[in-house]
Design a protein around this motif. Structure first.
Motif, short mmCIF file in Angstrom:
data_model
loop_
_atom_site.label_atom_id
_atom_site.label_comp_id
_atom_site.label_asym_id
_atom_site.label_seq_id
_atom_site.Cartn_x
_atom_site.Cartn_y
_atom_site.Cartn_z
N ALA A 226 -6.24 -35.47 -7.04
CA ALA A 226 -7.07 -34.26 -7.02
C ALA A 226 -6.25 -32.97 -7.05
O ALA A 226 -6.75 -31.90 -6.67
N GLU A 227 -5.01 -33.07 -7.48
CA GLU A 227 -4.19 -31.87 -7.67
C GLU A 227 -3.55 -31.92 -9.05
O GLU A 227 -3.41 -32.99 -9.65
N GLY A 228 -3.13 -30.73 -9.53
CA GLY A 228 -2.39 -30.72 -10.78
C GLY A 228 -0.97 -31.19 -10.57
O GLY A 228 -0.44 -31.16 -9.45
N PRO A 229 -0.28 -31.65 -11.63
CA PRO A 229 1.12 -32.06 -11.52
C PRO A 229 1.99 -30.87 -11.13
O PRO A 229 1.72 -29.73 -11.51
N PHE B 232 -2.12 -24.72 -22.34
CA PHE B 232 -2.30 -26.09 -22.79
C PHE B 232 -3.51 -26.71 -22.11
O PHE B 232 -3.83 -26.39 -20.96
N TYR C 134 -4.76 -30.68 -21.27
CA TYR C 134 -4.49 -32.10 -21.25
C TYR C 134 -5.68 -32.82 -20.63
O TYR C 134 -6.44 -32.24 -19.87
N PHE D 284 3.93 -36.47 -22.03
CA PHE D 284 3.97 -37.19 -20.77
C PHE D 284 3.99 -38.69 -20.97
O PHE D 284 3.34 -39.23 -21.87
N GLY D 285 4.71 -39.36 -20.07
CA GLY D 285 4.63 -40.80 -19.99
C GLY D 285 3.35 -41.22 -19.27
O GLY D 285 2.54 -40.38 -18.88
N THR D 286 3.20 -42.52 -19.09
CA THR D 286 1.97 -43.05 -18.49
C THR D 286 1.97 -42.96 -16.97
O THR D 286 0.93 -43.13 -16.36
N GLY D 287 3.12 -42.69 -16.37
CA GLY D 287 3.18 -42.50 -14.94
C GLY D 287 3.52 -43.76 -14.16
O GLY D 287 3.23 -44.87 -14.59
N PHE E 299 5.52 -38.61 -13.29
CA PHE E 299 5.48 -38.63 -14.75
C PHE E 299 6.81 -38.14 -15.32
O PHE E 299 7.34 -37.10 -14.90
N GLY F 45 -1.62 -41.78 -18.89
CA GLY F 45 -0.88 -40.57 -18.57
C GLY F 45 -1.66 -39.32 -18.95
O GLY F 45 -2.89 -39.32 -19.00
N LEU F 46 -0.92 -38.26 -19.24
CA LEU F 46 -1.54 -37.01 -19.68
C LEU F 46 -1.38 -36.89 -21.19
O LEU F 46 -0.28 -37.04 -21.72
N GLN G 278 -6.24 -36.53 -18.40
CA GLN G 278 -5.53 -37.61 -17.73
C GLN G 278 -6.47 -38.77 -17.54
O GLN G 278 -7.56 -38.63 -16.97
N LEU H 212 -2.13 -34.52 -24.64
CA LEU H 212 -2.34 -33.13 -25.04
C LEU H 212 -3.51 -33.02 -26.01
O LEU H 212 -3.53 -33.68 -27.06
N LEU I 26 -6.86 -31.09 -17.35
CA LEU I 26 -5.84 -30.26 -16.72
C LEU I 26 -5.39 -29.16 -17.67
O LEU I 26 -5.05 -29.42 -18.81
N MET J 197 -10.27 -36.53 -16.28
CA MET J 197 -9.73 -35.39 -15.55
C MET J 197 -9.09 -34.47 -16.58
O MET J 197 -8.23 -34.90 -17.35
N THR K 269 3.11 -24.68 -15.30
CA THR K 269 2.31 -24.57 -14.09
C THR K 269 0.92 -25.10 -14.41
O THR K 269 0.29 -24.64 -15.36
N PHE K 270 0.48 -26.04 -13.61
CA PHE K 270 -0.80 -26.68 -13.86
C PHE K 270 -1.87 -26.17 -12.90
O PHE K 270 -1.58 -25.78 -11.76
N GLY K 271 -3.10 -26.19 -13.37
CA GLY K 271 -4.24 -25.99 -12.50
C GLY K 271 -4.53 -27.27 -11.73
O GLY K 271 -3.88 -28.30 -11.93
N SER K 272 -5.53 -27.20 -10.86
CA SER K 272 -5.87 -28.35 -10.01
C SER K 272 -6.71 -29.40 -10.73
O SER K 272 -6.90 -30.49 -10.20
N ARG L 109 -14.06 -27.75 -10.14
CA ARG L 109 -13.33 -28.95 -9.73
C ARG L 109 -14.05 -30.21 -10.21
O ARG L 109 -13.41 -31.19 -10.60
N TYR L 110 -15.38 -30.18 -10.17
CA TYR L 110 -16.18 -31.33 -10.57
C TYR L 110 -17.34 -30.84 -11.44
O TYR L 110 -17.95 -29.81 -11.15
#
Lengths: 110, 115
Positions: free
Chosen positions: A41-44, B33, B35, A100-103, A89, B42-43, B37, B45, B90, B88, B105-108, B9-10
């Protein structure tokens, strides 16, 4: 076509021991490699990076190793802590784009 | 503290709806960007932008479009939502040419469910 592979979906390590996360890539044109950490529930969040002209970069408990001939890099965490439990990642960069890789989900248990 | 803010968020949307996901950054970054997930993938683009009014397709642009009318805002649009777009999402930003040194820098994130 998966350019970046993290073949271990999960890893479980005891607190205080070393965690080693691996990443393989196919594109020899990548010039920087980054590692990101992600909690649910957070960004990377950006962790550490390495230039393609180096083979090691260290920042506190985190060290990244790059083997260009094998197209392989790894992230070492020593000592591992419960707060390190997250998804990691691998993310090479090319022309300002992260791929990104798959993690790998790391769990550090007491 | 620098931030990338995603408006929701949702979200739960119905199949066929047009969906807007909004992202705002306060760092005066040129690059933005989107993305998605998904477990085991993974993530990936979707779209990115290097400047206002500019957009470039990423690896999985089908079913999506974007808009960047102002430097700080980058919107992702699902033209007709489908269940396989449940994911999800991002948003991220970086300064031009600085992504390798400082990362993005990513958002939540926005957890979108299409029913």
């Amino acid at each position: 076509d998966q350019q970046v592979k993290q073949n271990s979906p999960s890893l479980s390590v005891q607190e205080g021991r070393i965690s080693i996360l691996n990443c393989d890539y196919t594109n020899s044109m990548f010039d920087y490699f980054l590692w990101y950490k992600k909690y649910p529930a957070e960004g990377p969040t950006f962790l550490i990076s390495i230039s393609s002209i180096k083979d090691k970069n260290e920042d506190g408990r985190f060290t990244v190793f790059l083997n260009k001939s094998a197209k392989h890099l790894s992230l070492h965490i020593v000592p591992s802590q419960p707060g390190d439990s997250a998804v990691y990642f691998c993310a090479p960069i090319n022309t300002d784009k992260l791929i990104f890789g798959t993690g790998t989900r790391l769990q550090v248990f007491p | 503290d620098v931030k990338v803010t995603q408006s929701s968020r949702y979200l739960v949307k119905r199949t066929g709806e047009k969906v807007f996901l909004e992202c705002v950054q306060d760092m005066d970054h040129e690059n933005m960007f989107w993305y998605r997930q998904d477990p085991g993938l993974g993530l990936r683009l979707i779209y990115f932008s290097y400047d206002v009014k500019m957009k470039e397709k990423g690896d999985i642009p089908e079913g999506y479009s974007v808009s960047r009318e102002k430097k700080e805002r980058f919107s992702l649009i699902l033209e007709s939502a489908s269940t396989n777009q449940t994911s999800m999402y991002l948003c991220a930003s970086s300064a031009l040419g600085q992504g390798a040194y400082y990362g993005y820098t990513f958002g939540s994130g926005t957890r979108l469910t299409v029913v």
